[in-house]
Write a protein that holds these residues in place. Structure first.
Motif, PDB file in Angstrom:
ATOM      1  N   VAL A 157       0.857  -1.181   0.000  1.00 37.31           N
ATOM      2  CA  VAL A 157       0.000   0.000   0.000  1.00 37.31           C
ATOM      3  C   VAL A 157       0.893   1.231   0.000  1.00 37.31           C
ATOM      4  O   VAL A 157       1.878   1.292   0.735  1.00 37.31           O
ATOM      5  CB  VAL A 157      -0.917   0.033   1.241  1.00 37.31           C
ATOM      6  CG1 VAL A 157      -1.730   1.318   1.272  1.00 37.31           C
ATOM      7  CG2 VAL A 157      -1.848  -1.159   1.231  1.00 37.31           C
ATOM      8  N   TYR A 158       0.542   2.139  -0.847  1.00 37.70           N
ATOM      9  CA  TYR A 158       1.344   3.351  -1.018  1.00 37.70           C
ATOM     10  C   TYR A 158       0.402   4.535  -0.838  1.00 37.70           C
ATOM     11  O   TYR A 158      -0.614   4.644  -1.530  1.00 37.70           O
ATOM     12  CB  TYR A 158       1.910   3.317  -2.434  1.00 37.70           C
ATOM     13  CG  TYR A 158       2.773   4.467  -2.850  1.00 37.70           C
ATOM     14  CD1 TYR A 158       4.136   4.297  -3.018  1.00 37.70           C
ATOM     15  CD2 TYR A 158       2.230   5.710  -3.135  1.00 37.70           C
ATOM     16  CE1 TYR A 158       4.929   5.345  -3.430  1.00 37.70           C
ATOM     17  CE2 TYR A 158       3.015   6.758  -3.537  1.00 37.70           C
ATOM     18  CZ  TYR A 158       4.370   6.572  -3.686  1.00 37.70           C
ATOM     19  OH  TYR A 158       5.155   7.607  -4.094  1.00 37.70           O
ATOM     20  N   LEU A 159       0.723   5.401   0.101  1.00 34.78           N
ATOM     21  CA  LEU A 159      -0.093   6.590   0.333  1.00 34.78           C
ATOM     22  C   LEU A 159       0.798   7.814   0.203  1.00 34.78           C
ATOM     23  O   LEU A 159       1.858   7.873   0.823  1.00 34.78           O
ATOM     24  CB  LEU A 159      -0.702   6.555   1.736  1.00 34.78           C
ATOM     25  CG  LEU A 159      -1.573   5.340   2.077  1.00 34.78           C
ATOM     26  CD1 LEU A 159      -1.907   5.325   3.555  1.00 34.78           C
ATOM     27  CD2 LEU A 159      -2.850   5.367   1.255  1.00 34.78           C
TER      28      LEU A 159
ATOM     29  N   GLU B 298      -3.095   7.161  -3.884  1.00 26.37           N
ATOM     30  CA  GLU B 298      -3.138   5.866  -3.209  1.00 26.37           C
ATOM     31  C   GLU B 298      -2.834   4.791  -4.224  1.00 26.37           C
ATOM     32  O   GLU B 298      -3.231   4.894  -5.381  1.00 26.37           O
ATOM     33  CB  GLU B 298      -4.518   5.601  -2.604  1.00 26.37           C
ATOM     34  CG  GLU B 298      -4.900   6.503  -1.460  1.00 26.37           C
ATOM     35  CD  GLU B 298      -5.873   7.567  -1.884  1.00 26.37           C
ATOM     36  OE1 GLU B 298      -6.628   7.323  -2.839  1.00 26.37           O
ATOM     37  OE2 GLU B 298      -5.855   8.657  -1.304  1.00 26.37           O
ATOM     38  N   HIS B 299      -2.121   3.824  -3.747  1.00 28.95           N
ATOM     39  CA  HIS B 299      -1.782   2.700  -4.610  1.00 28.95           C
ATOM     40  C   HIS B 299      -1.896   1.428  -3.778  1.00 28.95           C
ATOM     41  O   HIS B 299      -1.396   1.369  -2.654  1.00 28.95           O
ATOM     42  CB  HIS B 299      -0.354   2.866  -5.138  1.00 28.95           C
ATOM     43  CG  HIS B 299       0.218   1.634  -5.771  1.00 28.95           C
ATOM     44  ND1 HIS B 299      -0.089   1.246  -7.062  1.00 28.95           N
ATOM     45  CD2 HIS B 299       1.071   0.702  -5.294  1.00 28.95           C
ATOM     46  CE1 HIS B 299       0.567   0.131  -7.346  1.00 28.95           C
ATOM     47  NE2 HIS B 299       1.265  -0.224  -6.291  1.00 28.95           N
ATOM     48  N   LEU B 300      -2.568   0.467  -4.328  1.00 30.60           N
ATOM     49  CA  LEU B 300      -2.684  -0.826  -3.657  1.00 30.60           C
ATOM     50  C   LEU B 300      -2.320  -1.905  -4.663  1.00 30.60           C
ATOM     51  O   LEU B 300      -2.830  -1.912  -5.789  1.00 30.60           O
ATOM     52  CB  LEU B 300      -4.122  -1.040  -3.170  1.00 30.60           C
ATOM     53  CG  LEU B 300      -4.452  -2.438  -2.650  1.00 30.60           C
ATOM     54  CD1 LEU B 300      -3.689  -2.742  -1.378  1.00 30.60           C
ATOM     55  CD2 LEU B 300      -5.945  -2.581  -2.407  1.00 30.60           C
TER      56      LEU B 300
ATOM     57  N   ALA C  90      -4.290  -1.072  -8.035  1.00 31.34           N
ATOM     58  CA  ALA C  90      -5.206   0.049  -8.265  1.00 31.34           C
ATOM     59  C   ALA C  90      -4.514   1.331  -7.841  1.00 31.34           C
ATOM     60  O   ALA C  90      -3.749   1.346  -6.877  1.00 31.34           O
ATOM     61  CB  ALA C  90      -6.487  -0.152  -7.471  1.00 31.34           C
ATOM     62  N   ASN C  91      -4.754   2.380  -8.585  1.00 26.60           N
ATOM     63  CA  ASN C  91      -4.195   3.697  -8.274  1.00 26.60           C
ATOM     64  C   ASN C  91      -5.308   4.728  -8.293  1.00 26.60           C
ATOM     65  O   ASN C  91      -6.217   4.637  -9.114  1.00 26.60           O
ATOM     66  CB  ASN C  91      -3.160   4.123  -9.325  1.00 26.60           C
ATOM     67  CG  ASN C  91      -1.919   3.276  -9.292  1.00 26.60           C
ATOM     68  OD1 ASN C  91      -1.081   3.422  -8.420  1.00 26.60           O
ATOM     69  ND2 ASN C  91      -1.810   2.349 -10.233  1.00 26.60           N
ATOM     70  N   ASP C  92      -5.196   5.683  -7.424  1.00 26.25           N
ATOM     71  CA  ASP C  92      -6.128   6.801  -7.439  1.00 26.25           C
ATOM     72  C   ASP C  92      -5.332   8.045  -7.080  1.00 26.25           C
ATOM     73  O   ASP C  92      -4.647   8.072  -6.056  1.00 26.25           O
ATOM     74  CB  ASP C  92      -7.255   6.575  -6.423  1.00 26.25           C
ATOM     75  CG  ASP C  92      -8.321   7.653  -6.506  1.00 26.25           C
ATOM     76  OD1 ASP C  92      -8.350   8.367  -7.532  1.00 26.25           O
ATOM     77  OD2 ASP C  92      -9.104   7.791  -5.567  1.00 26.25           O
TER      78      ASP C  92
END
Lengths: 782, 122
Positions: free
Chosen positions: A246-248, A259-261, A276-278
């Motif tokens: 998880v990347y925040l 956000e990246h999961l 997924a990226n947002d």
């Protein structure tokens, strides 16, 4: 008696077998920890040798006891040498890590030693870059923004994101952008608000390959350089495993979050990765506090499924769906309202282990871009609302085989690409009593097909390495009849829209270790590229740097780049490494816009100076240099310096002469005019210091950019003042599970703009870069 | 199992968002006209509708309501018959005046009110 004789004969052999030992190994990539297949394993003073399988494992049997020197070689990686001891009757088990090499000058893979800690830093002619680390430390929001930090790579900024890369002054389709070695994307916007690099999120990228010059022939026809974006791919696991990352990330200017999961796992047969990226950013503030309208919102979903069909056969199916919403470009006539892009690919790899044929790789892919733009954020929409909807699709195939024998490698293969594009612009005159609506065709079912065949031969002998590479492309293009109307009156039509070219390209290079610490190389190449969609088929739209409507030219000829690169390198284990490179590029058939007399063609857009048609013009000369140096990474202090400069000149151009009120008063011919959109000299200096066993690393960087006074008169290009900006960042690895990166960009809140930033549409105002920006990124791995 | 729980928690905590276009209630309003007038307006189906209106008095008003999404074009134009009359046209978005225009003693020119529904984050 026969039995006794046989026993006597076999006894020495049995005894010998008992006295031998064996070596079992597992080779992995030191950065990604993925198994490395095809690694060449040899022992000095012993004929045994093998290559690793797709699991990265290998075994050498029947080795007489004793001391040996083990060598591991793999193209694209630094060679490993280990002293090992083989014991009689025992199996020596080892795990070995190989680190990617930085590749300099040749534009092709040749081993190199400038790498430190397995990560390539800011060095010219990068072949492979560990991007994951860079993204985490920098807070970059897109690939173009990251690329801009490399020497002699700039970017055209039109808004808050989707920066379009420029390498040594080469841009747009002069650069070949491929994804995972072969996939290409045709963007939807005629003004390139969605360049190919913008369709991949940095968090999904494993590494980037940047090859300057026309030397790489394996990925497609390239003129000024290749950018190969390698995405993170799933890998098999010995036992079933599932990991998540998880990347925040949060930024202050622009106020934004990302956000990246990612979840990856599988077993030896079936393996997967889903991510997924947002990412959402608000407007940003320039150094003077003024707000720049540059909102953006992008999100995507990716699914990848791998299957090991048999021991040597592997399939990988990938699908990515990305969305862009409300992305503002204050320098363009329109903003991106919606972008829906899908990337689908199927990769097959055959690891042929028992012969000189090493691998066969086949890739099938399809990319679709559904792009919607409008001018609803422009004041002109109070009278005319324009909405453009473009659909583009690229279908392709690439097959490549690798043959290896001793120190010689041959790659050869074929590729095919079919690009189709169609779209409409709808204009609603909302201040007219009956709301008339005009529909204009943008691309008229345009199609470009390119079929190529390529081969590359590499060899090395003692201190000399060489490479010869070539490709041949058959490029065909066509479109429906083109007819442009203005208020129901035909103002332009074109019916001869087909073309067919055969484009040969070739490159060759030589690299020589002059001494233990010095080496030098030369590379010569000729790259050819056919005109792109815009250059062939654009229909009176203001897509250039200057204020003109541009008209495509289906009868354009290919552009050819004849280039030479010379490099000298120094590499010392205690002093560090340095490299100096000179290049010179002579481009014939250069494609650019040439003024069309007003009597021949009237513009379609309001407020433009006139019409330019794409033409092959007089030759353009590019020349420049790159320099980089770096201290050894073993020391606590680390110091890096890079510098780069490019100068490009057009032999002859014509421009309109304007008076103070921008009224046309005549034409004039300009000789030796500077090429527009070439970045000025720049240099970056960075320091870092390792604390607590490299768990805490503060890094300070200063970038100095000279003024750009060498500007194009023909394109009414304006001079750009120089600037100095400083960044500070800190990385902290709390545990392997949690990493924290933070920093501040543009510490002193300097008001500046890059030379390649476009101007605010309808004005001469500059598009400033963001002012001071605090950011923090958290990465959690479980 | 613990790993799975942490993963699920992270997924829940991550505010992945989907864009949903916001809807608005639009009202076309024509007032202050004592004579017959013609109007053209764009409706929810993006069709251009023409109507002939004969008001009983200047206090009469003509109104049309519908729902649109952000970015949609809203448009109304009108022209009246009697040179001694006047006409006011308005577009309201969620009951707030978005744009309006007024004409008096002018039967030669149309009263036009138009625009695009602003995006909610602007």
């Amino acid at each position: 008696m026969k039995l006794v004789t046989l026993v006597f004969l076999l006894f020495p052999l049995l005894a010998l077998a008992q006295e031998t030992g064996s070596l079992t190994g597992h080779v992995v990539d030191g950065q990604s920890h993925q198994p490395l297949a095809g690694v060449e394993i040899t022992l000095e003073t012993h004929p045994a040798g093998t290559v690793s399988d797709i699991w990265g494992t290998f075994k050498l049997d029947r080795i007489p006891p004793g001391s040996y020197v083990l060598h591991l070689r793999h193209l694209g990686y630094n060679e490993i040498t280990r002293k090992i001891q083989i014991q009689p009757g025992r199996d020596r088990v080892m795990t070995l890590e190989m680190f990617p090499a930085v590749h300099i000058l040749r534009g092709v893979e040749v081993r190199d030693t400038l790498i430190r800690d397995g990560a390539a830093e800011h060095l010219p002619y990068l072949k492979q870059i560990e991007l994951k680390k860079q993204v985490r430390q920098s807070g970059f929001s897109d690939v173009g923004e990251y690329l801009r930090t490399l020497p002699n790579i700039a970017g055209i900024r039109k808004g808050g994101c989707n920066i379009d890369p420029v390498i040594r002054g080469f841009k747009y389709s002069q650069l070949l952008v491929v994804i995972d070695d072969g996939m290409t994307i045709e963007g939807g916007c005629p003004n390139r608000m969605d360049p190919a690099v913008s369709h991949i999120e940095p968090e999904d990228i494993e590494s980037l390959e940047v090859i300057k010059g026309p030397y790489a022939m394996r990925y497609g026809s390239s003129l000024g350089g290749v950018i190969n974006i390698r995405t993170i791919r799933p890998r098999p696991f010995e036992t079933f495993t599932a990991d998540a990352t998880v990347y925040l990330g949060y930024t202050g200017n622009p106020a934004g979050r990302k956000e990246h999961l990612a979840v990856e796992g599988g077993n030896r047969t079936l393996f997967f990765r889903f991510s997924a990226n947002d990412k959402k950013n608000e407007d940003y503030k320039a150094g003077n506090g003024e707000t720049v309208e540059a909102k953006s919102h992008k999100y995507n979903l990716t699914g990848q499924l791998g299957l090991k069909v048999a021991r040597q056969h592997e399939l990988l199916l990938s699908y990515d769906r990305s969305y862009g919403r409300g992305i503002l470009f204050p320098t363009l006539p329109m903003d991106e309202r919606e972008d829906n892009t899908s990337l689908t690919s199927l990769d097959y790899t055959w690891h042929i282990l028992a012969s000189p044929w090493k691998t066969l790789k086949v890739k099938l892919y399809q990319t679709n871009v559904d792009h919607l733009m409008d001018n609803k954020n422009r004041s002109i929409s109070d009278t005319m609302v324009a909405v453009t909807h473009v659909l583009s699709a690229t279908t392709g195939l690439r097959a490549e085989s690798h043959w290896q024998s001793g120190n010689q490698d041959v790659y050869f293969g074929v590729d095919y690409r079919n690009i189709s594009k169609d779209g409409q612009r709808t204009k609603s005159a909302i201040m007219q009593p009956t709301l008339p609506v005009y529909v204009e065709q943008i691309w008229n079912n345009a199609v470009i097909q390119n079929a190529g065949i390529f081969a590359e031969y590499r060899g090395r002998h003692k201190h000399v390495e060489w490479i010869v590479s070539a490709r041949l492309d058959d490029n065909k293009a066509t479109s429906d009849d083109i007819e442009i109307r203005k208020m129901d009156k035909v103002i332009y039509s074109c019916r001869n829209n087909t073309s067919d070219f055969l484009n040969p390209g070739v490159s060759m290079g030589l690299y020589h270790d002059l001494s233990r610490y010095f080496s030098a190389g030369i590379m010569i190449g000729r790259g050819v590229r056919s005109p792109d969609m815009i250059e062939r088929f654009i229909t009176l739209l203001p897509v250039g740097y200057d204020n003109f409507d541009y008209l495509g030219n289906p009868q354009l000829k290919p552009e050819k780049n004849n280039e030479i690169d010379l490099t000298v390198r120094f590499n010392h284990p205690l002093a560090g490494a340095a490299e100096f490179n000179l290049f010179c590029s002579y481009v014939t058939g250069f494609i650019t816009g040439v003024i069309v007399p007003p009597a021949e063609q009237k513009p379609l857009s309001d407020g433009v100076l006139g019409v330019k048609r794409f033409q092959n013009i007089e030759p353009v000369l590019f020349r420049g240099m790159e320099f980089s140096m770096k201290t050894p990474a073993e020391s606590l202090w680390e110091f890096t310096l890079t510098a780069a400069y490019t100068r490009a000149t057009i032999s002859k151009m014509t421009r309109l002469v304007l008076d103070d009120q921008s009224q046309i008063t005549g034409e004039e011919e300009i000789r030796h005019d500077p090429l527009a959109e070439v970045p000025p000299f720049e240099s970056t200096l960075s320091f870092s210091y390792k604390l607590f066993g490299s768990r805490l690393i503060p890094i300070a960087a200063i970038r100095v950019t000279a003024p750009q006074n060498y500007v194009s008169q023909a394109f009414y290009e304006k001079k750009t003042p120089g600037f100095v900006v400083a960044d500070l960042r800190v990385s902290y690895m709390f545990k392997s599970m949690l990493q924290i990166y933070g920093g501040v960009n543009n510490i002193f809140n300097v008001l500046y703009y890059e030379h390649l930033n476009r101007r605010i549409i309808g004005s001469s105002l500059n598009l400033y870069e963001p002012g001071r920006n605090f950011y923090i990124n958290l990465i959690v791995t479980i | 199992m613990k790993k799975l729980r942490i993963l699920l928690l992270l997924i829940v905590l991550m505010p992945f968002s989907c864009e949903v276009n916001k809807s608005y209630r639009v009202t076309y309003l024509v007032t202050d006209c004592s004579s017959g007038f013609d109007i053209w307006y764009r409706n929810e189906n993006t069709d251009l509708i023409h109507k002939r209106i004969i008001p009983a008095s200047e206090e009469d008003e003509w109104k049309y309501n519908f729902v649109v999404e952000e970015g949609d074009i809203v448009f109304i134009s009108a022209i009246y018959d009697d040179i001694n009359s006047s006409l006011k046209a308005k577009i309201l978005i969620d009951n707030k005046v978005y744009k309006e225009a007024f004409s008096k003693h002018d039967t030669a020119n149309f009263v036009i009110v138009s625009g695009t529904v602003p995006y909610h984050d602007e």
